[in-house]
Enzyme design. Structure first.
Site, PDB file in Angstrom:
ATOM      1  CE  LYS A 138      51.886  37.906  52.637  1.00 28.57           C
ATOM      2  NZ  LYS A 138      51.269  39.277  52.619  1.00 28.57           N
ATOM      3  CB  SER A 171      50.407  42.826  52.457  1.00 27.98           C
ATOM      4  OG  SER A 171      49.563  43.565  53.102  1.00 27.98           O
ATOM      5  CE  LYS A 192      49.999  45.829  55.439  1.00 28.50           C
ATOM      6  NZ  LYS A 192      49.209  45.866  56.866  1.00 28.50           N
TER       7      LYS A 192
HETATM    8  P1  NAD Z   1      42.954  35.161  53.296  1.00 28.76           P
HETATM    9  O1  NAD Z   1      44.036  34.135  53.292  1.00 28.76           O
HETATM   10  O2  NAD Z   1      41.897  35.327  54.547  1.00 28.76           O
HETATM   11  O3  NAD Z   1      42.307  35.494  52.044  1.00 28.76           O
HETATM   12  C1  NAD Z   1      42.872  35.264  50.825  1.00 28.76           C
HETATM   13  C2  NAD Z   1      41.885  34.945  49.875  1.00 28.76           C
HETATM   14  O4  NAD Z   1      42.152  34.824  48.532  1.00 28.76           O
HETATM   15  C3  NAD Z   1      40.914  33.459  50.153  1.00 28.76           C
HETATM   16  O5  NAD Z   1      39.524  33.682  50.249  1.00 28.76           O
HETATM   17  C4  NAD Z   1      41.543  32.669  49.032  1.00 28.76           C
HETATM   18  O6  NAD Z   1      40.471  31.778  48.759  1.00 28.76           O
HETATM   19  C5  NAD Z   1      41.620  33.674  48.077  1.00 28.76           C
HETATM   20  N1  NAD Z   1      42.353  33.080  46.733  1.00 28.76           N
HETATM   21  C6  NAD Z   1      43.683  32.944  46.930  1.00 28.76           C
HETATM   22  N2  NAD Z   1      44.189  32.559  45.615  1.00 28.76           N
HETATM   23  C7  NAD Z   1      43.331  33.131  44.651  1.00 28.76           C
HETATM   24  C8  NAD Z   1      43.403  33.219  43.378  1.00 28.76           C
HETATM   25  N3  NAD Z   1      44.334  32.914  42.478  1.00 28.76           N
HETATM   26  N4  NAD Z   1      42.043  33.486  42.821  1.00 28.76           N
HETATM   27  C9  NAD Z   1      41.063  34.117  43.543  1.00 28.76           C
HETATM   28  N5  NAD Z   1      41.107  33.987  44.911  1.00 28.76           N
HETATM   29  C10 NAD Z   1      42.085  33.453  45.709  1.00 28.76           C
HETATM   30  O7  NAD Z   1      43.870  36.724  53.481  1.00 28.76           O
HETATM   31  P2  NAD Z   1      43.411  37.907  54.127  1.00 28.76           P
HETATM   32  O8  NAD Z   1      43.802  37.838  55.744  1.00 28.76           O
HETATM   33  O9  NAD Z   1      42.085  38.430  53.783  1.00 28.76           O
HETATM   34  O10 NAD Z   1      44.575  38.929  53.700  1.00 28.76           O
HETATM   35  C11 NAD Z   1      44.581  39.041  52.330  1.00 28.76           C
HETATM   36  C12 NAD Z   1      45.824  40.229  52.245  1.00 28.76           C
HETATM   37  O11 NAD Z   1      45.819  41.216  52.893  1.00 28.76           O
HETATM   38  C13 NAD Z   1      47.264  39.514  52.146  1.00 28.76           C
HETATM   39  O12 NAD Z   1      48.118  40.244  51.517  1.00 28.76           O
HETATM   40  C14 NAD Z   1      47.410  39.952  53.595  1.00 28.76           C
HETATM   41  O13 NAD Z   1      48.787  39.790  54.131  1.00 28.76           O
HETATM   42  C15 NAD Z   1      46.702  41.624  53.856  1.00 28.76           C
HETATM   43  N6  NAD Z   1      46.546  42.118  55.128  1.00 28.76           N
HETATM   44  C16 NAD Z   1      45.733  41.240  56.060  1.00 28.76           C
HETATM   45  C17 NAD Z   1      45.428  41.863  57.184  1.00 28.76           C
HETATM   46  C18 NAD Z   1      44.534  40.993  58.213  1.00 28.76           C
HETATM   47  O14 NAD Z   1      44.441  41.455  59.266  1.00 28.76           O
HETATM   48  N7  NAD Z   1      44.206  39.764  57.958  1.00 28.76           N
HETATM   49  C19 NAD Z   1      45.585  43.106  57.417  1.00 28.76           C
HETATM   50  C20 NAD Z   1      46.002  43.893  56.456  1.00 28.76           C
HETATM   51  C21 NAD Z   1      46.431  43.358  55.355  1.00 28.76           C
END
Ligand code: NAD
Length: 303
Positions: free
Chosen positions: A247, A103, A178
């Site tokens: 965010k 997102s 989104k």
């Molecule tokens: P999260 O924080 O659980 O996962 C993010 C991952 O990215 C982590 O494993 C981290 O180590 C990795 N990371 C960070 N920087 C990095 C880099 N430079 N290179 C490689 N890996 C890196 O987040 P999430 O909950 O999985 O969400 C991911 C995205 O999806 C976000 O943008 C969030 O807003 C969106 N989203 C989340 C949900 C939810 O329910 N959790 C639902 C829809 C959308």
């Protein structure tokens, strides 16, 4: 254009892990990367996939690369790189595809798209809605911005992760929709918490009141899927963090300012959620905001 078979997946967090797991299960040749090496190791031990030692290794081996990272800043760092490490775009060749499923902020996505287009790399934004349970069973809604031609070529890949795939328009439009959706979703959560607190002070059991809301015109996704499961149960374990929600609200409000469309009511909700995060601290679930509102009201919704 043929559907790419060699896929790179960057970001194996709460959402990326199960989404990439579905791609591995569907038989795509998958290369994964996460800065958290423990999580990357766990992924390859549970799935048929190759762990990359660097972003360059992902870029060298894949025709389509998916990013599922926290925000636009992390996406930009992974794609463009920095003084420490080359980003994906350095070694991606012309005709390869980059799909950002995070997102992210729509204006930053447009900017990135221009830089990638100059190298012949196709970019699409394809954020998802549905949360961790739907990521696990492949029933996410996927909102795609870009060109219809590239969407059609990637459709079989999206269909492994989602069951409703929408084309929202040009690059960045998926990220815009989104963020606006998440603003609306947060407003529904905050409004439900506030009204349940008033009801509780009046003497109505929150579970009873929530059941009544769900049979009435006040129901929304939070009353139906979050209040009982995560707030009244006190589990606060939806898998979507408060940090990421704030965010998304910032992204929506930046967009409203940039486009000069007043969003006064939504901005008030953003202020409340940002204050809750400031006061409660980082690393919490987004449903933890209920505890902050309970503090203001000096009354609890659950035991
Ligand atoms: P999260 O924080 O659980 O996962 C993010 C991952 O990215 C982590 O494993 C981290 O180590 C990795 N990371 C960070 N920087 C990095 C880099 N430079 N290179 C490689 N890996 C890196 O987040 P999430 O909950 O999985 O969400 C991911 C995205 O999806 C976000 O943008 C969030 O807003 C969106 N989203 C989340 C949900 C939810 O329910 N959790 C639902 C829809 C959308």
């Amino acid at each position: 254009m043929k559907t790419p078979q060699k896929i790179g997946f960057v970001g194996l967090g709460k959402m990326g892990f199960p989404m990439a797991g579905r791609l591995a299960g569907a038989g795509f040749a998958l290369t994964v990367f996460d800065i958290n090496r423990d999580v990357q190791q766990r992924f390859v031990s549970e799935n048929r996939a190759t762990a990359a030692g660097s972003l360059s290794e992902v870029a060298q081996n894949c025709e389509l690369i998916i990013t599922m990272l926290p925000d636009s800043k992390a996406v930009r760092a992974a794609i463009i790189g920095g003084p420490q490490e080359d980003g994906l775009s350095v070694l991606m060749g012309p005709g390869t595809i980059l799909v950002d499923m995070s997102s992210s902020a729509p204006l930053a996505t447009r900017e990135l798209g221009k830089q990638l287009a100059a190298k012949g790399i196709e970019m699409m934004d394809a954020p998802v809605s549905g949360g961790v349970p739907k990521a696990c069973n492949g029933t996410l809604a996927i909102i795609v911005g870009g060109t219809q031609e590239v969407l059609e070529c990637c459709r079989p890949v999206f269909e492994v992760m989602g069951d409703r795939i929408f084309f929202s328009g040009p690059l960045g439009s998926g990220h815009a929709v989104k963020a606006l959706n998440n603003m609306l979703s947060a407003a529904g959560l905050v409004a439900a918490i506030e009204m349940l607190l008033v009801g509780r002070r009046f003497g109505v059991d929150p579970k009873v009141m929530n059941d009544i809301l769900n049979a009435s015109t006040g129901r929304n996704n939070s009353t139906e899927n979050k209040i009982e499961r995560y707030v009244l149960s006190r589990s606060f374990s939806s898998g979507f963090s408060l940090d990421l929600m704030v965010k998304d609200l910032d992204t929506a409000m930046e967009l409203s300012r940039e486009l000069e469309v007043p969003a006064i009511f939504s901005n008030c909700c953003r202020e409340l959620c940002a204050a809750a995060r400031q006061s409660l601290g980082k690393g919490l679930d987004h449903t933890d905001v209920a505890r902050w509102f309970e503090g203001l009201a000096q009354i609890r919704l659950g035991d």
